[in-house]
Scaffold this motif. Structure first.
Motif, PDB file in Angstrom:
ATOM      1  N   MET A   1       3.330  10.568  -4.978  1.00  0.00           N
ATOM      2  CA  MET A   1       4.617  11.252  -4.844  1.00  0.00           C
ATOM      3  C   MET A   1       5.476  11.024  -6.090  1.00  0.00           C
ATOM      4  SD  MET A   1       4.310  12.593  -1.813  1.00  0.00           S
ATOM      5  CE  MET A   1       5.960  13.019  -1.256  1.00  0.00           C
ATOM      6  N   PRO A   2       4.961  11.386  -7.265  1.00  0.00           N
ATOM      7  CA  PRO A   2       5.675  11.093  -8.513  1.00  0.00           C
ATOM      8  C   PRO A   2       6.997  11.832  -8.649  1.00  0.00           C
ATOM      9  CG  PRO A   2       3.830  12.560  -8.918  1.00  0.00           C
ATOM     10  CD  PRO A   2       3.702  12.104  -7.500  1.00  0.00           C
ATOM     11  N   THR A   3       7.195  12.893  -7.896  1.00  0.00           N
ATOM     12  CA  THR A   3       8.451  13.638  -8.009  1.00  0.00           C
ATOM     13  C   THR A   3       9.583  13.003  -7.209  1.00  0.00           C
ATOM     14  OG1 THR A   3       7.836  15.080  -6.157  1.00  0.00           O
ATOM     15  CG2 THR A   3       7.212  15.802  -8.372  1.00  0.00           C
ATOM     16  N   ILE A   4       9.237  12.060  -6.332  1.00  0.00           N
ATOM     17  CA  ILE A   4      10.258  11.349  -5.554  1.00  0.00           C
ATOM     18  C   ILE A   4      10.718  10.141  -6.360  1.00  0.00           C
ATOM     19  CG2 ILE A   4      10.724  10.042  -3.449  1.00  0.00           C
ATOM     20  CD1 ILE A   4      10.341  12.897  -2.808  1.00  0.00           C
TER      21      ILE A   4
ATOM     22  N   LEU B   1       9.769  11.618   2.252  1.00  0.00           N
ATOM     23  CA  LEU B   1       8.770  10.668   1.781  1.00  0.00           C
ATOM     24  C   LEU B   1       7.986  10.074   2.953  1.00  0.00           C
ATOM     25  CD1 LEU B   1       7.595   9.020  -0.619  1.00  0.00           C
ATOM     26  CD2 LEU B   1       9.355   7.290  -0.144  1.00  0.00           C
ATOM     27  N   MET B   2       8.684   9.637   4.006  1.00  0.00           N
ATOM     28  CA  MET B   2       8.014   9.018   5.140  1.00  0.00           C
ATOM     29  C   MET B   2       7.163  10.031   5.899  1.00  0.00           C
ATOM     30  SD  MET B   2       8.812   5.957   4.675  1.00  0.00           S
ATOM     31  CE  MET B   2       7.941   5.295   6.080  1.00  0.00           C
ATOM     32  N   GLU B   3       7.596  11.277   5.946  1.00  0.00           N
ATOM     33  CA  GLU B   3       6.801  12.301   6.625  1.00  0.00           C
ATOM     34  C   GLU B   3       5.487  12.517   5.877  1.00  0.00           C
ATOM     35  OE1 GLU B   3       5.773  14.092   9.642  1.00  0.00           O
ATOM     36  OE2 GLU B   3       7.925  13.615   9.638  1.00  0.00           O
ATOM     37  N   ALA B   4       5.565  12.527   4.557  1.00  0.00           N
ATOM     38  CA  ALA B   4       4.355  12.689   3.750  1.00  0.00           C
ATOM     39  C   ALA B   4       3.422  11.498   3.939  1.00  0.00           C
ATOM     40  CB  ALA B   4       4.736  12.850   2.277  1.00  0.00           C
ATOM     41  N   TRP B   5       3.992  10.306   4.022  1.00  0.00           N
ATOM     42  CA  TRP B   5       3.192   9.095   4.260  1.00  0.00           C
ATOM     43  C   TRP B   5       2.506   9.166   5.622  1.00  0.00           C
ATOM     44  CZ3 TRP B   5       0.548   5.222   2.564  1.00  0.00           C
ATOM     45  CH2 TRP B   5       0.344   4.070   3.312  1.00  0.00           C
ATOM     46  N   GLY B   6       3.217   9.634   6.635  1.00  0.00           N
ATOM     47  CA  GLY B   6       2.633   9.758   7.961  1.00  0.00           C
ATOM     48  C   GLY B   6       1.473  10.741   7.974  1.00  0.00           C
ATOM     49  N   ARG B   7       1.622  11.872   7.282  1.00  0.00           N
ATOM     50  CA  ARG B   7       0.533  12.855   7.223  1.00  0.00           C
ATOM     51  C   ARG B   7      -0.671  12.300   6.484  1.00  0.00           C
ATOM     52  NH1 ARG B   7       4.878  16.430   6.036  1.00  0.00           N
ATOM     53  NH2 ARG B   7       4.284  16.418   3.828  1.00  0.00           N
TER      54      ARG B   7
ATOM     55  N   ALA C   1       0.838  -1.209   0.000  1.00  0.00           N
ATOM     56  CA  ALA C   1       0.000   0.000   0.000  1.00  0.00           C
ATOM     57  C   ALA C   1       0.870   1.255   0.000  1.00  0.00           C
ATOM     58  CB  ALA C   1      -0.928  -0.011   1.211  1.00  0.00           C
ATOM     59  N   PHE C   2       1.927   1.246   0.814  1.00  0.00           N
ATOM     60  CA  PHE C   2       2.866   2.369   0.857  1.00  0.00           C
ATOM     61  C   PHE C   2       3.525   2.578  -0.501  1.00  0.00           C
ATOM     62  CE2 PHE C   2       7.444   3.297   1.123  1.00  0.00           C
ATOM     63  CZ  PHE C   2       7.406   4.627   1.544  1.00  0.00           C
ATOM     64  N   ARG C   3       3.930   1.463  -1.109  1.00  0.00           N
ATOM     65  CA  ARG C   3       4.633   1.570  -2.409  1.00  0.00           C
ATOM     66  C   ARG C   3       3.700   2.117  -3.487  1.00  0.00           C
ATOM     67  NH1 ARG C   3       7.094   3.040  -5.627  1.00  0.00           N
ATOM     68  NH2 ARG C   3       8.900   2.261  -6.764  1.00  0.00           N
ATOM     69  N   ASP C   4       2.444   1.673  -3.483  1.00  0.00           N
ATOM     70  CA  ASP C   4       1.470   2.187  -4.454  1.00  0.00           C
ATOM     71  C   ASP C   4       1.209   3.673  -4.225  1.00  0.00           C
ATOM     72  OD1 ASP C   4       1.281  -0.326  -5.534  1.00  0.00           O
ATOM     73  OD2 ASP C   4      -0.584  -0.850  -4.524  1.00  0.00           O
ATOM     74  N   TRP C   5       1.082   4.047  -2.959  1.00  0.00           N
ATOM     75  CA  TRP C   5       0.853   5.463  -2.627  1.00  0.00           C
ATOM     76  C   TRP C   5       2.019   6.319  -3.102  1.00  0.00           C
ATOM     77  CZ3 TRP C   5       4.190   8.198   0.527  1.00  0.00           C
ATOM     78  CH2 TRP C   5       3.803   9.505   0.849  1.00  0.00           C
ATOM     79  N   ALA C   6       3.239   5.853  -2.865  1.00  0.00           N
ATOM     80  CA  ALA C   6       4.418   6.619  -3.278  1.00  0.00           C
ATOM     81  C   ALA C   6       4.460   6.797  -4.783  1.00  0.00           C
ATOM     82  CB  ALA C   6       5.687   5.913  -2.787  1.00  0.00           C
ATOM     83  N   ALA C   7       4.066   5.752  -5.519  1.00  0.00           N
ATOM     84  CA  ALA C   7       4.098   5.832  -6.976  1.00  0.00           C
ATOM     85  C   ALA C   7       3.046   6.797  -7.509  1.00  0.00           C
ATOM     86  CB  ALA C   7       3.900   4.443  -7.571  1.00  0.00           C
ATOM     87  N   GLU C   8       1.867   6.779  -6.892  1.00  0.00           N
ATOM     88  CA  GLU C   8       0.758   7.591  -7.416  1.00  0.00           C
ATOM     89  C   GLU C   8       0.720   9.003  -6.844  1.00  0.00           C
ATOM     90  OE1 GLU C   8      -3.096   6.006  -7.768  1.00  0.00           O
ATOM     91  OE2 GLU C   8      -2.431   3.942  -8.103  1.00  0.00           O
TER      92      GLU C   8
END
Length: 432
Positions: A368-371, A404-410, A359-366
């Protein structure tokens, strides 16, 4: 042509010493083969060869008096048809010459003829015995969990069919018979058992217990039913994570429940969370330093803790309770994997805890595309890039991972990140 004949061998007598008492006597046949006659009259064969410039006397076996009339190796004798030449304990003259010639040839090629003679004498264990030996020899390089799973899975699923069979006699059909009962009903376990059977047979081959090639994986697939597609860990869609997180947070403090929540915020594996200790945490620096011993890749790894993860730990236990395991079980040891699974089922979810990494990996891809994708992979403690790229990559991209992790936490826990106005209170673990 040898000097000995069947008649000479049959009539050979021991020698006599100066005192008149019988002594051992050697009769030479040629090419290093000798007939030895003991004082008692017992007769045996010996081969004398040069190995690395040194004389070696190698016993070949007793004289087979009944077979002395044989003129060629492999005489028609039902008792011997299944016994290899090197294993025969009694030999006719022809057989002694055959055996001596074979060992003499090995000596000339640089091999140790005594080792070759004894190679076939090795006791071949059963599969069940080989499992025990393989586990004993290989488990020192595994984690306790891997070692226990290796032995337990084979004892439960392989030994019922293979356990009594000698490891040198197991073929594809035998492995298929062992796997068939669980191949479609327990596909993940079946694939693990198939791999572990292969490990045991490879170990047996390395020990000289088996000479045949290992069962071919393609043959095994052909002989087994087709498994259902899939096999990935069931994962919660990332869009549902915030609602799930908030709902679980409202239920109050529970070691297993909060271990799941911490796993979500860190995208860590279940085992890493269950073995996490307060000593690994630096809440001021906002990092979790995990030793190689708890990591799947056996390499130490640092996770950057987001504000939400720090808030979760701060509220979970007071400072005077922060020693040893963070999420300890009732008896003080680490939580079991099943306890986290039970927390998911109690919450009415069928997904796995491991699925939150997906779920985290999918969220990061969709979201947070600039990371760069490499950053998310590093956050998951995955190896990234080719061997060459790994050699030149001198940074762990910690600053980017922290963002990246801070954005995921928020995203996953806005109330703990100070994003939402209605911050959900958590009762201290000291009040449990």
């Amino acid at each position: 042509m040898g000097k000995l004949t069947a008649a000479k061998v049959r009539n050979a007598k021991p020698g006599f010493g100066s005192s008149g008492k019988p002594v051992k006597r050697a009769y030479q046949d040629g090419d290093g083969l000798f007939l030895l006659v003991a004082p008692s009259g017992t007769k045996s064969w010996m081969l004398r060869v040069q190995v690395d410039g040194k004389r070696r006397d190698i016993g070949l076996g007793a004289v087979d008096v009944d077979g002395l009339g044989s003129t060629a190796f492999g005489r028609d004798d039902a008792r011997l048809t299944d016994i290899p030449l090197m294993l025969r304990k009694s030999l006719s003259l022809a057989e002694a010459r055959e055996k001596a010639a074979a060992l003499r040839k090995l000596a000339k090629s640089g091999s140790d003829p005594k080792v070759e003679r004894d190679r076939q004498r090795v006791k071949v264990p059963s599969f069940a015995e080989a499992v025990t030996e393989a586990h004993k020899a290989l488990s020192s390089g595994w984690s306790d969990r891997t070692a226990n799973a290796f032995k337990a899975s084979l004892e439960e699923h392989a030994n019922p069919k293979l356990g009594a069979l000698k490891v040198n006699a197991i073929g594809s059909a035998d492995v298929i018979a062992a796997l068939a009962p669980i191949w479609t009903s327990k596909p993940v376990m079946a694939r693990k058992v198939r791999s572990r059977i292969g490990q045991v047979l490879a170990f047996a081959k390395a020990r000289g217990w088996r000479t045949d090639a290992l069962p071919d994986v393609r043959e095994l697939r052909t002989g087994l039913s087709k498994q259902a597609r899939g096999g990935n860990f069931a994962a919660m869609p990332f869009a549902e994570v915030p609602t799930f997180f908030a709902g679980e947070l409202e239920k109050g403090v529970s070691a297993s429940r909060h271990a799941v929540l911490f796993a979500i915020l860190t995208a860590a594996r279940s085992g890493e969370v269950r073995q996490a200790t307060w000593e690994q945490m630096d809440l001021e620096a906002r990092k979790w330093t995990r030793p190689a011993s708890v990591m799947k890749m056996k390499e130490g790894h640092v996770i950057t803790l987001c504000d939400a993860a720090v808030a979760l730990l701060d509220a979970y236990a007071s400072k005077d309770m922060r020693k040893g395991l963070i999420f300890a079980g009732v008896r003080g040891g680490p939580l079991s994997d099943m306890s986290l699974t039970k927390a998911m089922r109690t919450a009415g979810r069928s997904e796995t805890v491991h699925g939150f990494r997906s779920a985290f990996r999918d969220w990061a891809a969709e979201r947070m595309p600039t990371i760069p994708a490499m950053v998310a992979e590093m956050a998951l403690a995955h190896r990234v890039g080719t061997t060459t790229e790994q050699a030149y990559l001198r940074t762990d991209l910690r600053d980017m991972r922290r963002s990246l992790m801070e954005a995921w936490g928020r995203f996953a826990a806005p109330s703990l990140s100070g994003v939402a106005e209605n911050i959900t209170p958590i009762r201290s673990a000291a009040k449990r």
